[in-house]
Design an enzyme around this catalytic site. Sequence first.
Site, PDB file in Angstrom:
ATOM      1  N   TRP A 102     -35.519 -31.144 -55.330  1.00 22.03           N
ATOM      2  CA  TRP A 102     -35.881 -30.271 -54.147  1.00 22.03           C
ATOM      3  C   TRP A 102     -34.807 -30.193 -53.274  1.00 22.03           C
ATOM      4  O   TRP A 102     -34.218 -29.397 -53.481  1.00 22.03           O
ATOM      5  CB  TRP A 102     -37.301 -30.920 -53.335  1.00 22.03           C
ATOM      6  CG  TRP A 102     -38.305 -29.816 -54.015  1.00 22.03           C
ATOM      7  CD1 TRP A 102     -39.206 -30.883 -55.034  1.00 22.03           C
ATOM      8  CD2 TRP A 102     -38.402 -28.317 -53.978  1.00 22.03           C
ATOM      9  NE1 TRP A 102     -40.405 -29.541 -55.551  1.00 22.03           N
ATOM     10  CE2 TRP A 102     -40.141 -28.502 -54.477  1.00 22.03           C
ATOM     11  CE3 TRP A 102     -37.902 -27.362 -53.410  1.00 22.03           C
ATOM     12  CZ2 TRP A 102     -40.302 -27.085 -55.112  1.00 22.03           C
ATOM     13  CZ3 TRP A 102     -38.249 -25.839 -53.734  1.00 22.03           C
ATOM     14  CH2 TRP A 102     -39.715 -25.817 -54.227  1.00 22.03           C
ATOM     15  N   ASP A 168     -36.562 -34.871 -46.142  1.00 22.11           N
ATOM     16  CA  ASP A 168     -38.119 -33.613 -46.815  1.00 22.11           C
ATOM     17  C   ASP A 168     -38.999 -34.540 -46.734  1.00 22.11           C
ATOM     18  O   ASP A 168     -38.949 -34.943 -48.107  1.00 22.11           O
ATOM     19  CB  ASP A 168     -37.349 -32.363 -47.423  1.00 22.11           C
ATOM     20  CG  ASP A 168     -38.755 -32.120 -48.499  1.00 22.11           C
ATOM     21  OD1 ASP A 168     -39.560 -31.963 -47.567  1.00 22.11           O
ATOM     22  OD2 ASP A 168     -37.876 -30.996 -49.714  1.00 22.11           O
ATOM     23  N   LYS A 192     -49.276 -29.776 -48.325  1.00 17.66           N
ATOM     24  CA  LYS A 192     -49.850 -30.598 -48.629  1.00 17.66           C
ATOM     25  C   LYS A 192     -50.661 -31.351 -48.380  1.00 17.66           C
ATOM     26  O   LYS A 192     -51.727 -31.619 -47.829  1.00 17.66           O
ATOM     27  CB  LYS A 192     -48.396 -31.292 -49.809  1.00 17.66           C
ATOM     28  CG  LYS A 192     -48.465 -30.391 -50.704  1.00 17.66           C
ATOM     29  CD  LYS A 192     -46.100 -30.589 -50.429  1.00 17.66           C
ATOM     30  CE  LYS A 192     -44.718 -29.975 -51.211  1.00 17.66           C
ATOM     31  NZ  LYS A 192     -45.770 -29.006 -52.101  1.00 17.66           N
TER      32      LYS A 192
END
Length: 356
Positions: A102, A168, A192
């Site tokens: 990511w 992030d 999530k």
Amino acid sequence: MSRAFNFSAGPAILPESVLQQAQQELLEWGDCRASVMEISHRDKAFVDVAARAEANLRQLMGIPESYKVLFLQGGATQQFALIPMNLCAPEQQVDFLLTGHWGEKALKEAGKVVNTRVCGSDAERGYRGLPAAEIDPQAAFLHVTPNETIHGVEMHSLPDSPVPIVADMSSTILSRPLDVSQYGVIYAGAQKNIGPSGLTVLIVDEALLGERKRSLPDIFDYRKHAAADSMLNTPPTFAWYLAGLVFEWLQAQGGLQAMGERNARKAQMLYDAIDGSDFYRNPVDPNARSWMNVPFTLADDALDKPFLAGAVERGLLGLKGHRAVGGMRASIYNAMPEAGVQALVDYMHEFAASHG
Ligand code: PMP
């Protein structure tokens, strides 16, 4: 039918009591005589829900007054580009510390709108640990991914940085206490640890939102979103409402301290099962192992299919690893009860005994 234990990486498991509450009030919410999904985001009843969600998130995370909390759309992926667009002029440079997939994505997207530089990377080792960082003090900010969802690599502490840290936290936000004041920006897709997909939370130090560094359409401009209390246009009202229920659930669990203790126990249980057998393997350095996403491989990948099929039979879902790394991955977010991890560990022992 009964609900299974869902180990999906995201969208992911939500607290059952939250889903039950949403189900109970789905048709008639409060005294509205309509669903929360059906009323205007400008209706006082919804504005109150939105404000309460923000207040509860501020309380849970201890977010200082000088930080703005934005409820946005577009996922973490949209923020990969919007953060540099909001914080930097095109000729400025941003440093990236890469610990997985990511971070690489964030780097690639940012590279389209600002200069980028990699100040540390574990790519050569296949992302198994925490690289050293040589951060340029001239950089506009340092971007980190404190929990890499695919590689299962988590930074359990932050690097010393001479520049603001942009994190992030899609797959680790709310999993334990943290000091928000150490960050310039924290952002996360909701799907999530926050709620359903469609909502993105961004927490930003107001000091970084000073003067605009480039021309931006309003809908991309954090200042405009902040001035409009994240209601510049129609927000994802149902996702925001549900996130609010999750925040109340977290408070009822004892807040992030209690969640952190529970999450540490859950992760330990799973890593102990992996390390205690010759049959399973997790490749991540022990000091960088994630509390939220635990990838593991079996002794023989020909056994992956039977392992997954047996897991589904037992009500253990979503264990297939990401195609980039293969094997299995158990995502054990806040809403996964300890009993779910115990059920997985029991299954792993049995499977190893019969196939090892
Ligand atoms: N960052 C991380 C750490 C992620 O885990 C994900 C999604 N799995 C993303 C970014 C992308 O998020 P979204 O789909 O919300 O854009």
